[in-house]
Design an enzyme around this catalytic site. Structure first.
Site, PDB file in Angstrom:
ATOM      1  N   SER A 262       0.880  -1.272   0.017  1.00  0.00           N
ATOM      2  CA  SER A 262      -0.013  -0.113  -0.046  1.00  0.00           C
ATOM      3  C   SER A 262       0.912   1.299  -0.251  1.00  0.00           C
ATOM      4  CB  SER A 262      -0.933  -0.089   1.176  1.00  0.00           C
ATOM      5  OG  SER A 262      -1.757  -1.254   1.181  1.00  0.00           O
ATOM      6  N   HIS A 320       1.021   4.752   4.586  1.00  0.00           N
ATOM      7  CA  HIS A 320       0.097   5.386   3.513  1.00  0.00           C
ATOM      8  C   HIS A 320       0.648   6.671   3.318  1.00  0.00           C
ATOM      9  CE1 HIS A 320      -3.258   2.332   3.494  1.00  0.00           C
ATOM     10  NE2 HIS A 320      -2.234   1.633   3.459  1.00  0.00           N
TER      11      HIS A 320
END
Length: 366
Positions: A262, A320
């Site tokens: 991610s 993230h």
């Protein structure tokens, strides 16, 4: 557009169900016990029946049956001094990634020029040679040639993620996978998991969602950066986002293993949205609702910032956010500072290649 995958209920063989999160969350005690994160509870001795087995652990026979040695965490109270090696690894790996990408681009251009006439001859032979119908190799070649340059580039990344996902299904490899394919600043292995965890997914839905986003943005990203620069950015983003996660875990004291691509994919997404802010995007299951790439990026950054501040534990919001900020920075400043200043390094490589090809003499061809 499936930017983020939700947590899903996974089950280990012989274990209890637990929440498998996107680069974050904690593993259950039984899984930690088998894979070396947590010391197993001792079996009550026969002469002391009044001491019960703790409710949150499994009986010690399960540990013996799995034949996994017990391993305690490296340090129960890690300090910021443990981040020195990960920081040096991040800087060194990023530099090596872009240096290797510059050499890769140089060698690719050189081989294209040298193999120009060979390609013409191969095309002529392909036209003269009789075509075979139903040939599997021909079908594969046609499919491969129909892909864009970006899709060809990320095919290897997707294959690597699929291979690592299959390794998670092998019980005898779980301890090895937890140690080297999950990132945790409290673990003995600090540096290699920063890269390897970028290719690691325990949940199939997690991997499928990440790979779908990567496939969707690959054509735009590679056409914008080139395959060599794209690979350097992607690999560097995986390490940088993991380092940001390390720093936040050390600052908050909330330790736990993280895994997933991610962080690196957020860099790709943020780079495309920053470069093409007016591009129209849509959610895969709701294609009737469209929005600009700029608004999508703002929403993602705001959500991860809120998750980091409020301490949400389902996702590794620090990874993230670190990946997204690196993608924005690279498009605005990093491309000019790093990639456009690669010429001295490429010239040095060219001189070394020329001298070696010229017989190693001091006066090789210029």
């Amino acid at each position: 557009m499936a930017w983020r995958s939700c947590s899903v209920l996974c089950r280990l063989t012989g274990g209890e169900p637990f929440l498998c999160s996107v680069r974050g969350g904690r593993w259950p005690d039984s899984f930690q016990q088998r894979c070396g994160f947590k010391k197993a509870a001792r079996k009550p001795e026969p002469k002391k029946p009044e001491d019960p087995v703790p409710a949150h652990t499994e009986p010690s026979e399960a540990v013996v049956q799995n034949q996994v040695p017990i391993q305690t965490p490296f340090n129960s109270t890690p300090t910021f001094s443990r981040l020195v090696r990960p920081f040096l690894f991040t800087v060194g790996f990023t530099g090596c990634s872009f240096g290797s990408a510059a050499i890769w681009q140089y060698e690719s251009l050189k081989s294209r020029v040298q193999g120009y006439f060979n390609e013409l001859r191969a095309d002529w032979l392909e036209k003269v040679r009789p075509q075979k119908r139903g040939d599997v190799r021909k079908e594969i070649n046609q499919w491969w040639n129909s892909l864009t340059e970006g899709q060809k580039t990320v095919t290897g990344i997707i294959a690597a993620n699929a291979l690592v996902f299959c390794c998670w299904r092998v019980p005898s490899l779980q301890r090895f996978m937890v140690r080297y394919f999950t990132s945790n600043p409290a673990s003995k292995s600090l540096c290699s998991p920063m890269l390897l965890s970028t290719f690691s997914h325990f949940s199939f839905f997690h991997m499928a969602a990440n790979m779908y986003v990567l496939w969707s943005f690959s054509s735009s990203a590679v056409s914008m950066l080139g395959r060599e620069q794209f690979m350097a950015v992607y690999l560097s983003a995986g390490v940088i986002s993991t380092f940001v996660s390390y720093v936040c875990k050390m600052a908050t004291g909330r330790f736990g293993p993280s895994l997933g691509a991610s962080g690196a994919i957020m860099t790709v997404l943020a780079a495309v949205c920053t470069k093409i802010p007016e591009a129209k995007l849509a959610i895969i299951f709701l294609p009737m609702f469209t929005f600009t790439a700029s608004n999508a990026l703002k929403a993602i950054v705001a959500m991860d910032t809120a998750g980091l501040v409020l301490g949400w534990k389902v996702f590794d919001h620090a990874a993230h956010l670190g990946g997204a900020l690196f993608g924005i920075w690279y498009i605005l400043f990093g491309h000019e500072l790093i990639w456009k200043n690669r010429e001295p390094f490429v010239k040095l490589w060219h001189e070394l290649r020329t001298r070696s090809s010229g017989g190693g003499g001091p006066g090789g061809a210029a």
